[in-house]
Scaffold this motif. Structure first.
Motif, short mmCIF file in Angstrom:
data_model
loop_
_atom_site.label_atom_id
_atom_site.label_comp_id
_atom_site.label_asym_id
_atom_site.label_seq_id
_atom_site.Cartn_x
_atom_site.Cartn_y
_atom_site.Cartn_z
N UNK A 156 6.52 -26.46 2.60
CA UNK A 156 6.19 -26.46 1.18
C UNK A 156 7.37 -26.91 0.33
N UNK A 157 8.57 -26.43 0.68
CA UNK A 157 9.77 -26.82 -0.08
C UNK A 157 10.04 -28.31 0.07
N UNK A 158 9.81 -28.84 1.27
CA UNK A 158 10.00 -30.27 1.51
C UNK A 158 8.99 -31.09 0.71
N UNK A 159 7.75 -30.60 0.68
CA UNK A 159 6.69 -31.30 -0.05
C UNK A 159 6.99 -31.33 -1.55
N UNK A 160 7.61 -30.25 -2.05
CA UNK A 160 7.93 -30.15 -3.47
C UNK A 160 9.17 -30.96 -3.84
N UNK A 161 9.85 -31.52 -2.85
CA UNK A 161 11.06 -32.30 -3.11
C UNK A 161 12.23 -31.44 -3.51
N UNK A 162 12.22 -30.17 -3.11
CA UNK A 162 13.27 -29.23 -3.51
C UNK A 162 14.00 -28.69 -2.29
N UNK A 163 14.04 -29.47 -1.23
CA UNK A 163 14.65 -29.03 0.03
C UNK A 163 15.91 -29.83 0.34
N UNK A 164 16.95 -29.14 0.78
CA UNK A 164 18.17 -29.79 1.23
C UNK A 164 18.59 -29.22 2.58
N UNK B 180 26.56 -26.87 -1.90
CA UNK B 180 25.54 -27.75 -2.47
C UNK B 180 25.13 -27.35 -3.88
N UNK B 181 25.69 -26.28 -4.38
CA UNK B 181 25.36 -25.83 -5.73
C UNK B 181 26.50 -25.04 -6.34
N UNK B 182 26.20 -24.38 -7.45
CA UNK B 182 27.18 -23.56 -8.15
C UNK B 182 26.99 -22.08 -7.86
N UNK B 183 25.76 -21.70 -7.55
CA UNK B 183 25.44 -20.30 -7.27
C UNK B 183 24.50 -20.23 -6.07
N UNK B 184 24.81 -19.32 -5.15
CA UNK B 184 24.00 -19.17 -3.94
C UNK B 184 23.24 -17.86 -3.96
N UNK B 185 21.92 -17.95 -3.91
CA UNK B 185 21.04 -16.79 -3.83
C UNK B 185 20.51 -16.72 -2.39
N UNK B 186 20.62 -15.56 -1.78
CA UNK B 186 20.23 -15.41 -0.37
C UNK B 186 19.08 -14.41 -0.23
N UNK B 187 18.04 -14.83 0.47
CA UNK B 187 16.92 -13.95 0.77
C UNK B 187 17.07 -13.35 2.15
N UNK C 253 17.04 -24.25 -7.85
CA UNK C 253 16.88 -25.70 -7.90
C UNK C 253 16.54 -26.29 -6.53
N UNK C 254 17.18 -25.75 -5.48
CA UNK C 254 16.94 -26.28 -4.14
C UNK C 254 16.89 -25.15 -3.11
N UNK C 255 16.08 -25.37 -2.10
CA UNK C 255 15.98 -24.45 -0.96
C UNK C 255 16.69 -25.11 0.22
N UNK C 256 17.56 -24.35 0.87
CA UNK C 256 18.45 -24.89 1.91
C UNK C 256 18.11 -24.32 3.28
N UNK C 257 18.23 -25.17 4.30
CA UNK C 257 18.12 -24.70 5.69
C UNK C 257 18.88 -25.66 6.59
N UNK C 258 19.18 -25.21 7.79
CA UNK C 258 19.91 -26.04 8.75
C UNK C 258 19.05 -27.14 9.33
N UNK C 259 19.69 -28.05 10.07
CA UNK C 259 18.95 -29.17 10.67
C UNK C 259 18.22 -28.75 11.94
N UNK C 260 18.36 -27.48 12.34
CA UNK C 260 17.62 -26.97 13.50
C UNK C 260 16.22 -26.55 13.06
N UNK C 261 15.26 -26.57 13.98
CA UNK C 261 13.87 -26.26 13.61
C UNK C 261 13.65 -24.79 13.30
N UNK C 262 12.81 -24.51 12.32
CA UNK C 262 12.39 -23.14 12.02
C UNK C 262 10.87 -23.13 12.10
N UNK C 263 10.36 -22.69 13.24
CA UNK C 263 8.93 -22.81 13.52
C UNK C 263 8.23 -21.46 13.39
N UNK C 264 7.09 -21.46 12.71
CA UNK C 264 6.27 -20.26 12.56
C UNK C 264 5.47 -20.02 13.83
#
Length: 439
Positions: free
Chosen positions: A162-170, A78-85, A142-153
């Motif tokens: 927050x990433x979804x609200x900012x429009x920077x989520x894929x 989805x991009x040119x460079x992948x940064x992983x936390x 540019x974008x924050x990525x996660x799978x289509x499975x739920x990630x619940x706190x």
């Protein structure tokens, strides 16, 4: 007539020269060395190369497996460079319980994945406003990525709200058939069966062929339950993980083989050492029957295709032999033009040191066998022992005396509530699951 010929020749020369000049300008423009508008009567503006799209993905990456690797592969696409936390040990303990592999080992694993460009240690489990701003400003994400499975706190909210609200989520497609919880479940079921003197081979076949187990172990609470999904190996997935190129002319081909079960940091480091010795690293992966015959019917935990994908995702590996023979024969050495055969000092078997029945007898006799000092004292057995220790500590805490239990019960009550919320979220995901493009 002569002047006409000279005119024609002159015209051809002028056209040819103009074409050459135009081609040169185009070449310089595409290289970014020619100012935009030069010679075209347009306002001067420097040529700007396209900014690389940087995407971010985070995770615990505990007991890293091919599902993690496939997620990182999709994110990188989805991009040119992948940064992983990589989430810190403290954050994992607070949100999920103690990890099997500590942060420094998880960092080794993530850095070794060939689709990863940069790694951030001690990432938070949930993306806060402060951390998201840091990602955008400091790391130019540019974008924050996660799978289509739920990630619940723990409070039941979405970790990526927050990433979804900012429009920077894929979103990417979840890899079915495996999870860290699933792997722990497989191993614990194998250990339980062994202790109950049941049929080892039947359980191994059950998991090696991707058959579903019961939702929870008999008598286990939801906190100890595990869901085992079908693993569906495809030729396309193997192609996606492969480098797609062979060794060059005269390449020094290094060969190393093994089970590579529960692929871990010890595997990664010995593969790195092996790759440094030559130009091309060929890895032989033993089939399930061979591993079971040598290590016991409860092994391997991961089947051949799963193990192959984990090894293929490693940046130090150029090619694998899926279902490699136990003995390294002269024919294998000749077929693959192997320059050197290597083996690490840390291993599940000491067959490589034996005088008789040594699977490396042929390369030894040819003078091309070398034993490498393993950088890390970690084996598959090490990982299994950690899992069993974590599980036994949890069970012991549930049956301990009231003086200790009162102090610890709050923690386990919270953990149980957390797992109940996660279970409900997982159940909802599978009930509402629909096809996701990509992958």
């Amino acid at each position: 007539m002569a002047w006409q010929k000279e005119k024609i020749v002159g015209s051809c020369f002028a056209v040819g020269a103009a074409f050459a000049v135009g081609a040169s300008f185009l070449h310089l423009f595409l290289k970014g060395e020619l100012p935009l508008g030069l010679g075209l009567g347009l306002p001067f503006a420097p040529f700007r190369k396209r900014k690389p799209v940087r995407v971010y993905m985070d995770g615990c990456f505990d007991m890293m497996h091919y599902g993690h690797c496939n997620a990182l592969r999709q994110a990188r696409a989805l991009g040119d460079q992948l940064v992983v936390g990589v989430v810190s040990d403290e954050e994992i303990i607070a949100n999920k319980g103690p990890p099997v592999t500590p942060l420094h080992e998880r960092m080794i694993m993530v850095k070794a994945v060939k689709w990863v460009d940069e790694v951030i240690p001690d990432a938070p489990y949930a993306i806060t406003e402060e951390f998201m701003k840091r990602l955008f400003d400091e790391y130019q994400i540019d974008y924050i990525i996660h799978g289509d499975d739920p990630c619940v706190l723990p409070d039941g909210t979405d970790a990526y709200a927050l990433a979804k609200k900012a429009g920077r989520y894929k979103q990417i497609k979840r890899t079915e058939g495996v999870s860290s919880t699933d792997i722990v479940g497989r191993m614990l079921l194998c250990v339980r069966e062994r202790s109950n003197s049941q049929s080892h081979s039947s359980l191994q076949r059950q998991f090696s062929h991707g058959h579903n187990s019961p939702r929870f172990e008999d008598g286990a609470s939801s906190a100890g339950g595990t869901r085992v999904s079908h693993f569906l190996p495809t030729s396309r997935r193997i192609v996606q993980f492969s480098n797609g190129k062979g060794p060059g002319p005269g390449a020094r081909i290094i060969y190393i083989d093994g089970a590579f079960d529960l692929f871990h940091a010890g595997h990664v480091e010995i593969l790195r050492r092996a790759r440094e010795l030559g130009d091309f690293l060929l890895v032989g992966i033993h089939n399930d029957q061979t591993v079971s015959g040598k290590r016991g019917a409860q092994h391997p935990i991961m089947n051949l295709h799963e193990r192959s994908l984990s090894v293929l995702a490693c940046r130090y590996v150029d090619e694998v032999i899926i279902g490699a023979p136990w003995e390294v024969s002269k024919d294998t050495i000749t077929t693959f033009d192997i320059w050197k055969v290597v083996h690490g000092t840390v291993a599940e078997s000491d067959d490589f040191q034996k005088e008789e029945g040594n699977p490396y007898a042929v390369p030894k006799s040819m003078g091309i066998f070398e034993v490498l000092e393993s950088p890390l004292d970690i084996s598959t057995s090490t990982i299994i022992k950690r899992i069993v220790a974590n599980h036994e500590a949890y069970q012991a805490s549930l049956s301990s005396s009231s003086s200790f239990f009162y102090r610890s019960s709050c923690c386990f009550t919270l953990a149980n509530k957390r797992n109940l919320k996660k279970e409900a979220s997982e159940k909802k995901y599978y009930e509402q699951k629909s096809f996701v493009t990509g992958d």
